[in-house]
Design a protein around this motif. Structure first.
Motif, PDB file in Angstrom:
ATOM      1  N   VAL A 118       0.846  -1.201   0.000  1.00  0.00           N
ATOM      2  CA  VAL A 118       0.000   0.000   0.000  1.00  0.00           C
ATOM      3  C   VAL A 118       0.877   1.245   0.000  1.00  0.00           C
ATOM      4  O   VAL A 118       1.798   1.365   0.808  1.00  0.00           O
ATOM      5  CB  VAL A 118      -0.936   0.002   1.230  1.00  0.00           C
ATOM      6  CG1 VAL A 118      -1.669   1.334   1.338  1.00  0.00           C
ATOM      7  CG2 VAL A 118      -1.935  -1.142   1.123  1.00  0.00           C
ATOM      8  N   ARG A 119       0.596   2.195  -0.888  1.00  0.00           N
ATOM      9  CA  ARG A 119       1.430   3.380  -1.037  1.00  0.00           C
ATOM     10  C   ARG A 119       0.911   4.571  -0.229  1.00  0.00           C
ATOM     11  O   ARG A 119       1.687   5.242   0.440  1.00  0.00           O
ATOM     12  CB  ARG A 119       1.536   3.750  -2.520  1.00  0.00           C
ATOM     13  CG  ARG A 119       2.342   2.728  -3.324  1.00  0.00           C
ATOM     14  CD  ARG A 119       2.308   3.063  -4.815  1.00  0.00           C
ATOM     15  NE  ARG A 119       3.224   2.227  -5.564  1.00  0.00           N
ATOM     16  CZ  ARG A 119       2.965   0.977  -5.947  1.00  0.00           C
ATOM     17  NH1 ARG A 119       1.800   0.429  -5.620  1.00  0.00           N
ATOM     18  NH2 ARG A 119       3.849   0.273  -6.624  1.00  0.00           N
ATOM     19  N   ARG A 120      -0.373   4.862  -0.303  1.00  0.00           N
ATOM     20  CA  ARG A 120      -0.939   6.014   0.406  1.00  0.00           C
ATOM     21  C   ARG A 120      -1.281   5.608   1.832  1.00  0.00           C
ATOM     22  O   ARG A 120      -2.434   5.476   2.215  1.00  0.00           O
ATOM     23  CB  ARG A 120      -2.174   6.515  -0.334  1.00  0.00           C
ATOM     24  CG  ARG A 120      -1.908   7.038  -1.727  1.00  0.00           C
ATOM     25  CD  ARG A 120      -1.196   8.372  -1.711  1.00  0.00           C
ATOM     26  NE  ARG A 120      -2.006   9.412  -1.099  1.00  0.00           N
ATOM     27  CZ  ARG A 120      -2.928  10.119  -1.736  1.00  0.00           C
ATOM     28  NH1 ARG A 120      -3.135   9.910  -3.036  1.00  0.00           N
ATOM     29  NH2 ARG A 120      -3.613  11.046  -1.117  1.00  0.00           N
ATOM     30  N   GLN A 121      -0.256   5.413   2.654  1.00  0.00           N
ATOM     31  CA  GLN A 121      -0.474   4.846   3.976  1.00  0.00           C
ATOM     32  C   GLN A 121      -1.164   5.806   4.938  1.00  0.00           C
ATOM     33  O   GLN A 121      -1.850   5.378   5.868  1.00  0.00           O
ATOM     34  CB  GLN A 121       0.850   4.353   4.559  1.00  0.00           C
ATOM     35  CG  GLN A 121       1.383   3.118   3.859  1.00  0.00           C
ATOM     36  CD  GLN A 121       2.624   2.554   4.520  1.00  0.00           C
ATOM     37  OE1 GLN A 121       3.123   3.076   5.503  1.00  0.00           O
ATOM     38  NE2 GLN A 121       3.134   1.461   3.972  1.00  0.00           N
ATOM     39  N   GLY A 122      -1.000   7.107   4.767  1.00  0.00           N
ATOM     40  CA  GLY A 122      -1.673   8.059   5.641  1.00  0.00           C
ATOM     41  C   GLY A 122      -3.186   7.988   5.500  1.00  0.00           C
ATOM     42  O   GLY A 122      -3.915   7.835   6.487  1.00  0.00           O
ATOM     43  N   ILE A 123      -3.664   8.092   4.276  1.00  0.00           N
ATOM     44  CA  ILE A 123      -5.106   8.022   4.043  1.00  0.00           C
ATOM     45  C   ILE A 123      -5.638   6.632   4.358  1.00  0.00           C
ATOM     46  O   ILE A 123      -6.756   6.468   4.855  1.00  0.00           O
ATOM     47  CB  ILE A 123      -5.455   8.438   2.592  1.00  0.00           C
ATOM     48  CG1 ILE A 123      -6.948   8.691   2.438  1.00  0.00           C
ATOM     49  CG2 ILE A 123      -4.988   7.396   1.593  1.00  0.00           C
ATOM     50  CD1 ILE A 123      -7.416   9.947   3.126  1.00  0.00           C
ATOM     51  N   ALA A 124      -4.821   5.612   4.087  1.00  0.00           N
ATOM     52  CA  ALA A 124      -5.239   4.242   4.385  1.00  0.00           C
ATOM     53  C   ALA A 124      -5.398   4.026   5.890  1.00  0.00           C
ATOM     54  O   ALA A 124      -6.333   3.359   6.345  1.00  0.00           O
ATOM     55  CB  ALA A 124      -4.233   3.247   3.809  1.00  0.00           C
ATOM     56  N   LEU A 125      -4.483   4.592   6.690  1.00  0.00           N
ATOM     57  CA  LEU A 125      -4.599   4.511   8.139  1.00  0.00           C
ATOM     58  C   LEU A 125      -5.898   5.144   8.623  1.00  0.00           C
ATOM     59  O   LEU A 125      -6.588   4.608   9.504  1.00  0.00           O
ATOM     60  CB  LEU A 125      -3.413   5.218   8.797  1.00  0.00           C
ATOM     61  CG  LEU A 125      -2.213   4.356   9.176  1.00  0.00           C
ATOM     62  CD1 LEU A 125      -1.058   5.254   9.621  1.00  0.00           C
ATOM     63  CD2 LEU A 125      -2.582   3.395  10.284  1.00  0.00           C
ATOM     64  N   THR A 126      -6.251   6.290   8.055  1.00  0.00           N
ATOM     65  CA  THR A 126      -7.483   6.972   8.436  1.00  0.00           C
ATOM     66  C   THR A 126      -8.694   6.085   8.163  1.00  0.00           C
ATOM     67  O   THR A 126      -9.604   5.966   8.992  1.00  0.00           O
ATOM     68  CB  THR A 126      -7.615   8.297   7.666  1.00  0.00           C
ATOM     69  OG1 THR A 126      -6.463   9.115   7.943  1.00  0.00           O
ATOM     70  CG2 THR A 126      -8.867   9.041   8.065  1.00  0.00           C
TER      71      THR A 126
END
Length: 413
Positions: A288-296
């Motif tokens: 997964v690349r967009r880990q910030g948005i994915a964490l949210t």
């Protein structure tokens, strides 16, 4: 084709080829079964003595202060001494505290103040071992294997969180509190032996020669200067402090399931069941690349799953929904841990792992206090469902408000 799909989604076991990491991994797994057995037993014992969710929730703050103090201190020391020796010292403290709980149960000393004091000592030992173990992992495996090693670590920990509470349900129905503490005391020997067999892990770099609160402040300063690292802590505090319903399990069990030890065990294990299942199918997590948005997203899913579980009337449905939340929590934990371990140099890792451990282990204690106090004030259902909904809304608002976190991608992605 099915084989290729399985390789993409199945857990990556490559780090287990490393003998030193494998010892650390299985030792943690064995001892964590006992740790969870004791944690569940303490909640059941306190509720048995007081018949109050408030006092069950007070287990949280009793362990929180030593967790914060010794977690931060232990992380700083982990950057300055042989990490193997520090792991052994912290393990010994926790082991002695487990023996004290066993002795109190055998002698039938139903003193809440004494129990909470023993919990505080146990938490101090646990606070030292947690960040030390986290700082050890990047020293044992190559950097490209760190996400897989973290996944395996969380997987075995959550497996213990499944087996421990289910074992507690059986033991509490048939053997009582003392038997549960005795099993933990015996299982702890596995983790202690595994730590003994680790290779020496002396500190690296000049900065690690000066442990103490000044070095703790350096670690906190590093976090404050890096919004991505800071937000990885903030979103986890939101998740645990607002949505964790653990302190409400004894009261829900008494109200809905007739004080069944097995029902209590299943509820206590449910979140970890989902984490184990999520870990077994976690091969995609490292890609997964967009880990910030994915964490949210996954933390919002956690909150909504907890809220839905509180509305469910059947035990199996509550367990299933909490398990869904547990799978989301596992994914969140892997990403947050990997951010820390790859963002900082080795001489800073112990301190960051200390803060990580304080947040990861302290957040649930705040959640216990919040849940217990809210249940005492407005009832168990509003405390459970409302907490999950607040978590889901708040994490989306906060997570999307910080551009560096919202757009974060791992190095090299």
């Amino acid at each position: 084709m099915a084989g290729r799909l399985w390789q993409r989604i199945a857990v990556d076991t490559t780090p287990l080829r490393n003998v030193a990491y494998r010892r650390l991994w299985w030792g943690q797994g064995v001892s964590f079964i006992g740790f969870q057995l004791t944690s569940v037993t303490m909640g059941a014992q306190v509720y048995s003595i007081t018949e109050s969710s408030f006092w069950v929730g007070m287990i949280g703050p009793a362990s929180l202060v030593p967790l914060v103090v010794f977690g931060l201190w232990g992380g700083a020391v982990a950057d300055a001494v042989d990490r193997r020796r520090l792991l052994l010292a912290g393990s010994l403290i926790a082991w002695v505290a487990t023996g004290a709980l066993l002795l109190q149960a055998v002698l039938r000393i139903d003193n809440i103040a004494l129990m909470l004091g023993t919990v505080a000592v146990h938490s101090a030992g646990f606070a030292v071992t947690g960040p030390t173990r986290g700082a050890i992992i990047p020293r044992l495996v190559p950097v490209e294997e760190v996400p897989a090693a973290n996944t395996l670590n969380f997987l075995v920990g959550n497996l213990g969180t499944v087996i421990g509470p289910l074992l507690a349900g059986i033991v509490l129905d048939r053997g009582g509190f003392a038997t549960a503490y005795l099993i933990d005391f015996i299982l702890f020997t596995g983790g202690f032996y595994a730590a003994l067999r680790l290779p020496p892990l002396p500190p690296l770099g000049e900065i690690t020669r000066r442990p103490g609160w000044r070095s703790v402040n350096e670690g906190l300063g590093f976090i404050a200067r890096h919004p991505v690292v800071l937000m990885s802590f903030v979103v986890d505090i939101i998740a645990m402090a607002f949505a964790l319903p653990r302190a409400l399990f004894p009261e829900i069990t008494a109200e809905r399931f007739g004080n069944s030890g097995m029902a209590f065990g299943w509820l206590s294990a449910s979140i970890a069941i989902g984490s184990v299942i999520g870990g077994l199918f976690s091969g995609w997590v490292g890609r997964v690349r967009r880990q910030g948005i994915a964490l949210t997203v996954v933390i919002a899913l956690w909150g909504l799953s907890v809220a839905a579980a509180g509305l469910a009337g059947q035990l199996w449905l509550m367990v299933a929904l909490l398990a869904l939340g547990g799978a989301a929590d596992l994914v969140s934990a892997v990403w947050r841990q990997t951010i820390l371990q790859t963002y900082a140099p080795d001489e800073m890792r112990g301190r960051l792992q200390g803060v990580f451990h304080v947040v990861v282990a302290g957040g649930p204690r705040l959640g216990d206090l919040r849940a217990g106090a809210t249940a005492a004030a407005v009832g168990v259902m509003p405390a459970w469902v409302g907490g999950g909904l607040v978590c889901a809304v708040l994490v989306v608002v906060v997570g999307l408000a910080v551009p560096a976190f919202r757009t974060y991608r791992p190095v090299g992605r």
